[in-house]
Design an enzyme around this catalytic site. Structure first.
Site, short mmCIF file in Angstrom:
data_model
loop_
_atom_site.label_atom_id
_atom_site.label_comp_id
_atom_site.label_asym_id
_atom_site.label_seq_id
_atom_site.Cartn_x
_atom_site.Cartn_y
_atom_site.Cartn_z
CG ASP A 1 -1.55 1.15 1.60
OD1 ASP A 1 -2.17 1.85 0.62
OD2 ASP A 1 -1.58 1.79 2.58
CG ASP B 1 -1.38 7.96 1.45
OD1 ASP B 1 -0.51 8.45 1.06
OD2 ASP B 1 -2.59 8.36 0.99
NE ARG C 1 -2.36 13.32 -1.13
CZ ARG C 1 -1.48 13.01 -2.40
NH1 ARG C 1 -1.02 11.87 -2.52
NH2 ARG C 1 -1.37 14.05 -3.22
NE ARG D 1 -8.87 9.27 -6.48
CZ ARG D 1 -8.53 9.17 -5.47
NH1 ARG D 1 -8.56 8.00 -4.90
NH2 ARG D 1 -8.09 10.15 -4.43
NE ARG E 1 -7.95 14.05 -2.96
CZ ARG E 1 -7.89 13.15 -2.08
NH1 ARG E 1 -8.66 12.28 -1.42
NH2 ARG E 1 -6.57 12.71 -1.85
CB SER F 1 -11.42 10.83 1.10
OG SER F 1 -10.38 10.09 0.91
CG ASP G 1 -11.31 5.52 -2.40
OD1 ASP G 1 -11.24 6.66 -2.62
OD2 ASP G 1 -10.17 4.39 -2.08
CG ASP H 1 -2.09 2.36 6.59
OD1 ASP H 1 -2.37 2.19 5.59
OD2 ASP H 1 -2.39 3.76 6.98
CG ASP I 1 -7.92 -12.73 -1.34
OD1 ASP I 1 -7.42 -13.83 -1.75
OD2 ASP I 1 -8.96 -12.18 -1.76
CB THR J 1 -2.53 -11.79 0.24
OG1 THR J 1 -3.39 -11.47 1.24
CG2 THR J 1 -3.11 -11.20 -1.10
#
Length: 304
Positions: free
Chosen positions: A22, A24, A31, A133, A144, A189, A191, A219, A233, A236
């Protein structure tokens, strides 16, 4: 694409193992740009193992954080959960949320979100409340366009006020038939994307190329976090981290851990087999002795 700064050699050990990160909170502070310690660590790791990145942000944000040449510096580079992807710098097939929902449904969703946000009061609001996106919508109640200080303040405020999680519950109820997933990530935010388009979307690319041991580091691995699905999953090996420094520590553990060789494993299995047999033999003998004693007592008592 510019030339790769680092050599992605095919002579690295364990060709069926890959380290997937990952961004962030894992490779960088949220960011912020990747620091020198992590840059050097990843450069060294790329000489020892196959490495990939999977983030929810779009490519432009990941370039800001990981560097202009980052697409070429990893074996796999997955943006927007893998909906826009690169393998050794070359683009793979991409998918769009517009194709999934259609324009009419997408506009209903966007209009509802904007109306909802107009009805709540926060310590502050700025701009860019919805970012479109390719494979998802990123929704930010504060906007943002907020400053770093405002971002940090909202994160602390949201821990108590539950602004994002409350909004997610409303959207889940209102658009139950849209087959969407809502994933809280970062500081400000969450998603919105079609079911199955979480970070596990990238895994078939790796499976197809023969990777059987996929170590994922992230994280936000708790339920509702944007790393949760891929972390849990079955394909993994999940590693939950708290910071870039913690990531380095966890990766080092994997690299230095010693798994038994096939011969050692056979020895271990043989030892277990012997112990089980010994236990079984002891148990059966105890059972036989107990049974014999009980029969003798019955006969003895019967003769009294």
């Amino acid at each position: 694409a510019s030339e790769s700064k680092f050599s992605l050699s095919e002579s690295r050990p364990k060709k069926d193992r890959i380290f997937l990160f990952d961004v962030d909170g894992t490779l960088t502070i949220a960011r912020k740009e990747i620091d020198e310690d992590m840059k050097k660590f990843m450069e060294d790791l790329r000489s020892k193992a196959y490495v990939g990145v999977v983030g929810g942000s779009d490519l432009s944000k990941q370039l800001e954080q990981l560097g202009d040449n980052c697409v070429n510096e990893f074996d796999y580079f997955f943006t927007q959960n893998g909906l826009v992807s690169f393998k050794k710098g070359q683009p793979l097939a991409s998918t769009s949320i517009v194709d999934f929902l259609g324009e009419e449904k997408l506009q209903k969703l966007i209009n509802f979100i904007l109306k909802y946000l107009s009805g709540i009061e926060l310590p502050c609001k700025r701009g860019t409340f919805i970012e479109f996106r390719t494979g998802m919508l990123n929704v930010s109640p504060i906007g943002r366009g907020c400053s770093r200080a405002e971002r940090n303040a909202f994160e602390e405020y949201d821990k108590k006020a539950k602004v994002r999680s409350t909004m997610v519950k409303v959207l889940q109820k209102e658009f139950a038939d849209y087959k969407l997933t809502y994933s809280v990530g970062g500081q400000i935010s969450f998603d919105v994307f079609p079911e199955g388009w979480d970070k596990t979307y990238c895994l078939p690319f790796l499976e197809k190329d023969g990777y059987k041991e996929i170590h994922f580091f992230g994280d936000k691995t708790y339920p509702g976090g944007n790393d949760y699905e891929i972390y849990t999953d079955s394909r993994t090996v999940g590693h939950s981290v708290k910071s870039p420094a913690d990531t380095r520590k966890e990766v080092t553990k994997v690299l230095t851990s010693k798994k038994p060789t096939s011969n050692e494993q056979q020895s271990i299995n043989g030892s277990i087999y012997w112990e089980v047999n010994q236990f079984s033999h002891s148990f059966n003998m105890s059972l036989l002795i107990s049974s014999t004693y009980a029969i003798h007592m019955i006969i003895f008592n019967g003769n009294l």
